[in-house]
Design an enzyme around this catalytic site. Sequence first.
Site, PDB file in Angstrom:
ATOM      1  N   ASN A   9       1.093  -1.211   0.056  1.00  0.00           N
ATOM      2  CA  ASN A   9      -0.146   0.134   0.100  1.00  0.00           C
ATOM      3  C   ASN A   9       0.744   1.097  -0.116  1.00  0.00           C
ATOM      4  OD1 ASN A   9      -1.658   1.343   0.841  1.00  0.00           O
ATOM      5  ND2 ASN A   9      -2.049   1.501   2.770  1.00  0.00           N
ATOM      6  N   LYS A  11      -0.210   4.213  -0.390  1.00  0.00           N
ATOM      7  CA  LYS A  11      -0.825   5.648   0.282  1.00  0.00           C
ATOM      8  C   LYS A  11      -0.734   6.574  -0.335  1.00  0.00           C
ATOM      9  CE  LYS A  11      -0.670   3.528   5.065  1.00  0.00           C
ATOM     10  NZ  LYS A  11      -0.201   3.567   6.164  1.00  0.00           N
ATOM     11  N   HIS A  93      -9.772   0.559   4.853  1.00  0.00           N
ATOM     12  CA  HIS A  93      -8.725   1.027   5.822  1.00  0.00           C
ATOM     13  C   HIS A  93      -8.753   2.443   7.072  1.00  0.00           C
ATOM     14  CE1 HIS A  93      -4.382   2.348   6.232  1.00  0.00           C
ATOM     15  NE2 HIS A  93      -4.094   1.420   6.143  1.00  0.00           N
ATOM     16  N   GLU A  95      -7.053   5.153   7.983  1.00  0.00           N
ATOM     17  CA  GLU A  95      -7.056   6.409   7.548  1.00  0.00           C
ATOM     18  C   GLU A  95      -8.797   6.856   6.703  1.00  0.00           C
ATOM     19  OE1 GLU A  95      -2.214   5.535   7.512  1.00  0.00           O
ATOM     20  OE2 GLU A  95      -3.921   5.699   5.621  1.00  0.00           O
ATOM     21  N   GLU A 165      -5.341  -4.745  11.311  1.00  0.00           N
ATOM     22  CA  GLU A 165      -4.401  -3.699  11.064  1.00  0.00           C
ATOM     23  C   GLU A 165      -4.676  -2.723  12.507  1.00  0.00           C
ATOM     24  OE1 GLU A 165      -2.598  -1.961   7.257  1.00  0.00           O
ATOM     25  OE2 GLU A 165      -3.878  -1.153   7.292  1.00  0.00           O
ATOM     26  N   GLY A 171       2.230   3.145  11.133  1.00  0.00           N
ATOM     27  CA  GLY A 171       2.802   3.557  10.465  1.00  0.00           C
ATOM     28  C   GLY A 171       3.890   4.545  12.263  1.00  0.00           C
ATOM     29  N   SER A 206       3.029  -1.569  10.727  1.00  0.00           N
ATOM     30  CA  SER A 206       4.363  -1.757  10.669  1.00  0.00           C
ATOM     31  C   SER A 206       5.278  -2.707  10.527  1.00  0.00           C
ATOM     32  CB  SER A 206       5.321  -1.007  12.004  1.00  0.00           C
ATOM     33  OG  SER A 206       4.826  -0.061  11.919  1.00  0.00           O
TER      34      SER A 206
END
Length: 245
Positions: A9, A11, A93, A95, A165, A171, A206
């Site tokens: 991904n 991003k 996701h 985000e 996740e 991150g 991560s």
Amino acid sequence: MRRLLVLANWKMNGSLNDNRQLLDALTAQWQGQSEVGVCPPVVYMAQVRDLLKNSSITLGAQDISSAVSGAYTGEISATMLAEFSCRFAIIGHSERRQYHAESDAIVAEKFIAAQKESIKPVLCIGESLEERESGAALEVISTQLKAVINAVGLDAFNEAVIAYEPVWAIGTGKTASPEQAQEVHKHIRSLLGSTGDKVQILYGGSVKSSNATELFSQPDIDGALVGGASLDANEFTLICQAADQ
């Protein structure tokens, strides 16, 4: 046996030059048996498709619209993505849930839209640090997953991927221990009933070459959804190689 899957991904990263360098290196290095896919920003779909055409690496999208067409400025439909031979679409996701207020209901609609065009949805679910520390992690994950199960039924997951996740590990450099991740993956699989034996459940948060082998050794972890580490061809190749061990 479920085949392991590693998805990149990217991003909101990349450029025409950087993408070419990254994928030239990746396609030269990766010759393994596990399934590997790349999800670039949508503006680079055509370029990435062409760079991957002589490799076994597949193309995915980072998001998908629940709408087919119409007055939805900025949205990208499943029909459009299918024209680029898009194999996967990440949906839900954290985000997107956090920054774009995507509800469980919207995520379920996107799941349906992807499958209508034979695009495999990669359903992301996961808890925040506060939810984990309060002991509510499995409850949160159950709620997110059941919202989609109730909308599409269990059989739909025969053509889907799930990515666990933990929001607190995305991150941040923090990673759920293999034991923590396995506990959640096992719980997710139990919610899918007999269908669960066939569903690839990925870990994301991560993931890097130094922890990939231990994560992939867990019985219910079927690969990874990789963020930052996927922008380094050498590092991402090592993660893919760990899936082949």
